[in-house]
Design an enzyme around this catalytic site. Structure first.
Site, PDB file in Angstrom:
ATOM      1  CD  GLU A  53       7.923  14.148  39.353  1.00  8.60           C
ATOM      2  OE1 GLU A  53       7.846  14.668  40.482  1.00  8.60           O
ATOM      3  OE2 GLU A  53       6.976  13.564  38.795  1.00  8.60           O
ATOM      4  CG  ASN A 205       5.386   8.465  42.980  1.00  9.53           C
ATOM      5  OD1 ASN A 205       5.944   8.802  44.019  1.00  9.53           O
ATOM      6  ND2 ASN A 205       4.540   9.274  42.340  1.00  9.53           N
ATOM      7  CD  GLU A 206       2.151  11.031  45.441  1.00 14.45           C
ATOM      8  OE1 GLU A 206       1.352  11.527  44.628  1.00 14.45           O
ATOM      9  OE2 GLU A 206       2.727  11.695  46.320  1.00 14.45           O
ATOM     10  CE1 TYR A 278       6.118  17.613  48.410  1.00  9.92           C
ATOM     11  CE2 TYR A 278       4.603  15.774  48.152  1.00  9.92           C
ATOM     12  CZ  TYR A 278       5.749  16.457  47.765  1.00  9.92           C
ATOM     13  OH  TYR A 278       6.531  15.969  46.746  1.00  9.92           O
ATOM     14  CD  GLU A 332       7.054  12.664  45.998  1.00  9.35           C
ATOM     15  OE1 GLU A 332       6.203  13.576  46.048  1.00  9.35           O
ATOM     16  OE2 GLU A 332       7.083  11.801  45.100  1.00  9.35           O
ATOM     17  CD  GLN A 382      10.368  17.074  42.270  1.00  7.51           C
ATOM     18  OE1 GLN A 382      11.115  17.199  41.302  1.00  7.51           O
ATOM     19  NE2 GLN A 382       9.139  16.549  42.174  1.00  7.51           N
TER      20      GLN A 382
HETATM   21  O1  AHR Z   1       6.778  16.399  43.977  1.00  6.71           O
HETATM   22  C1  AHR Z   1       5.704  16.662  43.109  1.00  6.71           C
HETATM   23  C2  AHR Z   1       4.703  15.529  43.070  1.00  6.71           C
HETATM   24  O2  AHR Z   1       4.138  15.372  44.332  1.00  6.71           O
HETATM   25  C3  AHR Z   1       5.262  14.164  42.773  1.00  6.71           C
HETATM   26  O3  AHR Z   1       5.411  13.934  41.414  1.00  6.71           O
HETATM   27  C4  AHR Z   1       4.221  13.247  43.336  1.00  6.71           C
HETATM   28  O4  AHR Z   1       4.748  12.014  43.724  1.00  6.71           O
HETATM   29  C5  AHR Z   1       3.652  14.050  44.498  1.00  6.71           C
HETATM   30  O5  AHR Z   1       2.276  14.083  44.473  1.00  6.71           O
END
Ligand code: AHR
Length: 533
Positions: A53, A205-206, A278, A332, A382
């Protein structure tokens, strides 16, 4: 290297057998039985995907150093990044975001005169750090990265500040043949006559957060507007809808349910449902490289929740789509620690990861392999200089972090067929804030490509090696070799100053009587490649 005598000494009793000089002979701590399956689901290579990103030092410096840089580069892209990505057979890159994608206008990143624009992440930058978007890395540069590494592109379209028209134009620019549409001619004039052939498109995205702060119903309506008039240039698209924030306590079940409910009776296809998961330690005191046994296990155990999240959302998808046209995409994932340990002010969310994060990576990839029938893709967040990175890069400095080696070790699973893996062993006890908890002593996955097998295993124990006998339910093992990632210090990682602290080593696999015997040290990940008849 582990010799056979130490293997025998560290194991429990084998029925009846006596070996000269070592008495009594002891059996293994674990028995691992593999059942290859001709009907086993394919493990898509795309489960080993990457996410990059425009955020801090990911693109600018991590990947793009510029054509005039003294840092070795190929057309402006850091050469070592290309080489290391190609070496692990990178299957895809997801780009340009993340949250950045919903403020990104693709036309800003083409041509010779590119505007400087606002970057979503500027707001998080420390005082004095300029994260204004230069747009030097746009769709052409991204596609050159893909071509140089052999990766497929996975683009995220801007839904929050863009329009269906802007999305469709981007598809046309990427995929139409030159000579058939003005946008394709513009692409050719910008240096790429051949279409980019983008198949994977994320539609937003999100969208429940930085991507528009929508309700699932609002998102479903917009999704349909975005995809209904998709320009049907080859290849046939794989359209990914925004799914849940899986790491939330309730796994965001409500989002997925309501989204699919709102899609009922409509014609728009949903090929993939994106899950973000996450291993979220942002609001804890957990440090990246200073932790105790509890911290070690907390991170590993929390990471395994992704399995339940996938199962739950798969169950919902199944309710609306019993034939399972829609597959899950964990686009992610990674361990996200609290701010404060970045490699530099510009490098937002960069994390100097350790062996603990490599073990987390192994658990995650093993879970993905074991659920290959549900998953079309996954992308670690990432790749460089951000969250769960494979590398850190700063100017001419570049280092592989421990998770990189896990991707290297797991290559054999990419494009293979999932095999059943049964591990029989006792549990181990892990310290937690609420007292001791049990967890499996070994975690792993197995796959086959013809008569070749790949078995990956992690031993999270901090003090106990685990001896194991690996056998096939039908057939015999004839040859074996392996690789190991471990360190005597659980907190060790690689740094610019000490880049080779945690690295791969050969791992002994003793094949006899059609079985393989191995001894996995504590804090270790092993990958073994076996041949069978
Ligand atoms: O990976 C960092 C951020 O985490 C991304 O931009 C977003 O999609 C997520 O909240």
């Amino acid at each position: 290297m582990i010799d056979r005598r130490s293997f025998l000494r560290t194991s429990a009793i084998v029925s009846g057998a006596v070996l000269a000089g070592v008495a009594p002979v002891r059996a293994a701590d674990a028995e691992i039985e593999i059942t290859p399956r001709e009907d086993g689901p394919g493990i898509s290579a795309h489960l080993y995907g990457q996410f990059i990103e425009h955020l801090g030092g990911v693109i600018y410096d991590g990947i793009w150093v510029g054509k005039d840089s003294k840092i070795p580069n190929v057309g402006g892209i850091r050469k070592q990044f290309i080489d290391d990505m190609a070496r692990i057979g990178v299957p895809n890159f997801r780009w340009p975001g993340g949250c950045f994608a919903d403020g990104y206008h693709w036309r800003d990143g083409i041509g010779t005169k590119r505007p400087r624009t606002y970057n979503y992440w500027q707001a998080s930058a420390p005082a004095g750090v300029d994260l204004t978007e230069s747009n030097n890395f746009g769709i052409h540069e991204f596609m050159h990265l893909c071509r140089a590494t052999g990766a497929q592109p996975y683009l995220a379209a801007n839904m929050a500040s863009g329009s269906p028209q802007e999305f469709h134009d981007w598809v046309t620019y990427c995929n139409a043949q030159a000579g058939t549409a003005s946008l394709a001619d513009e692409r050719a004039a910008n240096g790429d006559r051949e279409p980019f052939g983008v198949k994977y498109w994320g539609v937003g995205n999100e969208s429940w957060g930085c991507g528009g702060d929508m309700t699932p119903q609002e998102y479903a309506t917009l999704y349909r507007k975005f995809v209904t008039q998709y320009p049907a240039y080859a290849p046939k698209p794989f359209l990914v809808a925004v799914g849940p924030r899986g790491h939330q306590k309730d796994m965001d079940i409500g989002w997925t349910n309501s989204f699919f409910e709102a899609m009922q009776g409509h014609r728009s296809p949903v090929d993939g449902l994106s899950i973000h998961f996450y291993t979220d330690f942002r609001n804890t005191a957990e440090k990246i490289a200073t932790f105790n046994a509890q911290g070690w296990f907390d991170v590993i155990r929390e990471g395994t929740r992704v399995e339940e999240v996938m199962k739950q959302h798969w169950g919902i998808v199944e309710k609306f789509d019993p034939s399972h046209h829609t597959r899950l995409i964990v686009d992610e994932w990674g361990v996200w620690y609290k701010k404060g340990e970045e490699i530099g002010a510009h490098y937002l969310l960069s994390q100097p990861l350790t062996l603990r994060d490599a073990v987390h990576t192994a658990y995650t990839l093993d879970i993905f392999n074991r659920h290959a029938e549900k998953l079309a893709m996954a992308n670690v967040a990432q790749t460089v200089n951000c969250i769960h990175s494979l590398f850190l890069a700063e100017g001419d400095k570049f280092v592989r972090l421990p998770p990189y080696y896990v991707f290297e070790m797991y290559r054999g699973h990419m494009g293979a067929r999932q095999a059943n893996l049964q591990i029989r062993c006792e549990d181990l006890t892990a310290p937690t804030a609420n007292g001791p908890a049990t967890m499996a002593r070994l975690s792993g996955s197995a796959s086959t490509k013809g008569k070749s097998l790949t078995v990956t295993l992690a031993n999270p124990s901090l003090d106990s090696p685990c001896s194991a006998v690996v056998k096939l339910s039908i057939g015999s093992i004839t040859e074996g070799r392996g690789q190991i990632l471990t360190h005597e210090d659980m907190t060790r990682g690689n740094t610019f100053a000490h880049p080779n602290e945690v690295k791969l080593a050969p791992f002994a696999v003793d094949v006899r009587a059609g079985r393989a015997e191995i001894l996995i040290p504590p804090r270790a990940i092993v990958a073994i490649e076996l041949k069978s008849v």
